[in-house]
Design a protein around this motif. Structure first.
Motif, PDB file in Angstrom:
ATOM      1  N   VAL A 196      -3.650 -14.765   4.895  1.00  9.36           N
ATOM      2  CA  VAL A 196      -2.858 -14.248   3.494  1.00  9.36           C
ATOM      3  C   VAL A 196      -1.899 -15.033   3.501  1.00  9.36           C
ATOM      4  CG1 VAL A 196      -2.640 -12.886   1.972  1.00  9.36           C
ATOM      5  CG2 VAL A 196      -4.550 -12.795   3.230  1.00  9.36           C
ATOM      6  N   THR A 197      -0.676 -14.875   4.352  1.00  8.41           N
ATOM      7  CA  THR A 197       0.857 -15.392   3.760  1.00  8.41           C
ATOM      8  C   THR A 197       1.133 -16.114   4.757  1.00  8.41           C
ATOM      9  OG1 THR A 197       1.405 -13.682   5.334  1.00  8.41           O
ATOM     10  CG2 THR A 197       1.105 -12.515   3.351  1.00  8.41           C
ATOM     11  N   THR A 248      -0.642   0.140  -0.430  1.00  9.42           N
ATOM     12  CA  THR A 248      -0.972  -1.138  -1.159  1.00  9.42           C
ATOM     13  C   THR A 248      -1.661  -1.880  -0.254  1.00  9.42           C
ATOM     14  OG1 THR A 248       0.804  -2.837  -1.694  1.00  9.42           O
ATOM     15  CG2 THR A 248       0.526  -0.297  -2.991  1.00  9.42           C
ATOM     16  N   GLU A 249      -1.745  -1.490   0.701  1.00  9.86           N
ATOM     17  CA  GLU A 249      -2.780  -3.006   1.991  1.00  9.86           C
ATOM     18  C   GLU A 249      -3.117  -3.068   3.315  1.00  9.86           C
ATOM     19  OE1 GLU A 249       0.373  -6.825   1.194  1.00  9.86           O
ATOM     20  OE2 GLU A 249       1.396  -5.959   1.934  1.00  9.86           O
ATOM     21  N   LYS A 281      -3.330 -10.245   7.037  1.00  8.81           N
ATOM     22  CA  LYS A 281      -2.273 -10.906   6.377  1.00  8.81           C
ATOM     23  C   LYS A 281      -1.321 -11.791   6.235  1.00  8.81           C
ATOM     24  CE  LYS A 281      -2.849  -7.804   2.818  1.00  8.81           C
ATOM     25  NZ  LYS A 281      -3.281  -8.193   1.471  1.00  8.81           N
ATOM     26  N   LEU A 340     -11.874  -8.831   0.440  1.00  9.90           N
ATOM     27  CA  LEU A 340     -10.807  -8.737   0.423  1.00  9.90           C
ATOM     28  C   LEU A 340     -10.968  -9.999  -0.860  1.00  9.90           C
ATOM     29  CD1 LEU A 340      -9.036  -7.410   3.059  1.00  9.90           C
ATOM     30  CD2 LEU A 340      -8.870  -6.220   0.844  1.00  9.90           C
ATOM     31  N   PHE A 348      -7.333  -1.582   3.345  1.00  5.27           N
ATOM     32  CA  PHE A 348      -7.835  -2.731   4.208  1.00  5.27           C
ATOM     33  C   PHE A 348      -8.774  -1.262   5.003  1.00  5.27           C
ATOM     34  CE2 PHE A 348      -8.033  -4.495   8.005  1.00  5.27           C
ATOM     35  CZ  PHE A 348      -8.492  -5.538   8.155  1.00  5.27           C
ATOM     36  N   PRO A 390       2.907  -5.688   6.321  1.00  2.84           N
ATOM     37  CA  PRO A 390       1.731  -5.123   5.031  1.00  2.84           C
ATOM     38  C   PRO A 390       2.505  -3.697   4.936  1.00  2.84           C
ATOM     39  CG  PRO A 390       0.462  -5.113   7.401  1.00  2.84           C
ATOM     40  CD  PRO A 390       1.949  -6.145   7.416  1.00  2.84           C
ATOM     41  N   ASN A 391       2.333  -3.258   3.105  1.00  2.15           N
ATOM     42  CA  ASN A 391       2.455  -2.075   2.151  1.00  2.15           C
ATOM     43  C   ASN A 391       1.762  -1.424   2.987  1.00  2.15           C
ATOM     44  OD1 ASN A 391       2.833  -0.605   0.235  1.00  2.15           O
ATOM     45  ND2 ASN A 391       4.632  -0.672  -0.071  1.00  2.15           N
ATOM     46  N   CYS A 409      -5.738  -5.312  10.427  1.00  2.00           N
ATOM     47  CA  CYS A 409      -5.055  -5.560   8.837  1.00  2.00           C
ATOM     48  C   CYS A 409      -3.085  -6.485   8.604  1.00  2.00           C
ATOM     49  CB  CYS A 409      -4.458  -4.103   8.265  1.00  2.00           C
ATOM     50  SG  CYS A 409      -3.226  -4.729   6.494  1.00  2.00           S
TER      51      CYS A 409
END
Length: 176
Positions: free
Chosen positions: A145-146, A157-158, A141, A46, A162, A153-154, A137
């Motif tokens: 990630v954030t 789309t996420e 995230k 990713l 994953f 996470p969506n 996941c």
């Protein structure tokens, strides 16, 4: 902007890549647990666009404009690179690794240290038991990630992509 590694050279940006087959073989040979190998594989894919988007052998988006990483990683770090971040397009300072294997070793160690694997427990950004791939996941995230404990996470789309990558990891790194 703070550079956590002022004693290391600031290197010119170099786009690097590594074949996923090499990364998979490296992870398979690692003495990390199966759960950590699976998670590190997902994070590597990713963060690096399947090994195609390295920044000076950094395939995990590891930044050097905050606090220093634990000292056990110092020898893996070749220097720093000033580059725009993919997600935000903000200028950031990234860690440069000597080799792609150093980046994978960092990813393995950071995954283990932060409890970012199925069976782990996170505590850096949020305290969370990681019981399932979906939990992983969410934890990834939030923690990697954030940096936001409340991030959701969506699903389309996420989470779904994953889980697809995680399913591949299960085939590559089966339980003994």
């Amino acid at each position: 902007m703070n550079n956590a590694y002022p004693e290391k050279p600031v290197l010119p940006y170099e786009k690097t890549s590594v074949p996923m087959e090499s990364v998979i073989a490296f992870l398979q040979a690692s003495d990390a647990s199966v759960a950590v190998k699976r998670a590190a594989y997902c994070f590597f894919r990713l963060e690096s666009g399947n090994g195609k988007k390295g920044v000076n052998n950094n395939y995990a988006g590891i930044q050097a404009d905050g606090a220093r990483w634990p000292a056990l990683y110092d020898d893996l770090i070749a220097g720093t690179v000033v580059q725009k971040e993919n997600g935000t397009r903000r200028t950031r300072i990234f860690v440069a690794f000597h080799t792609w294997a150093d980046s994978v070793n960092f990813t393995i160690g950071n995954t283990r240290r932060r409890g970012l694997y199925v069976g782990g427990r996170t505590s850096h950004i949020t305290e969370m038991d990681v019981r399932t791939p979906t939990d992983l996941c969410i934890a990834y995230k939030r923690e990697w990630v954030t940096g936001k404990a409340s991030y959701r996470p969506n699903n389309i789309t996420e989470v779904k992509p994953f889980l697809s990558i995680y399913a591949k990891a299960v085939t590559l790194f089966p339980n003994p």
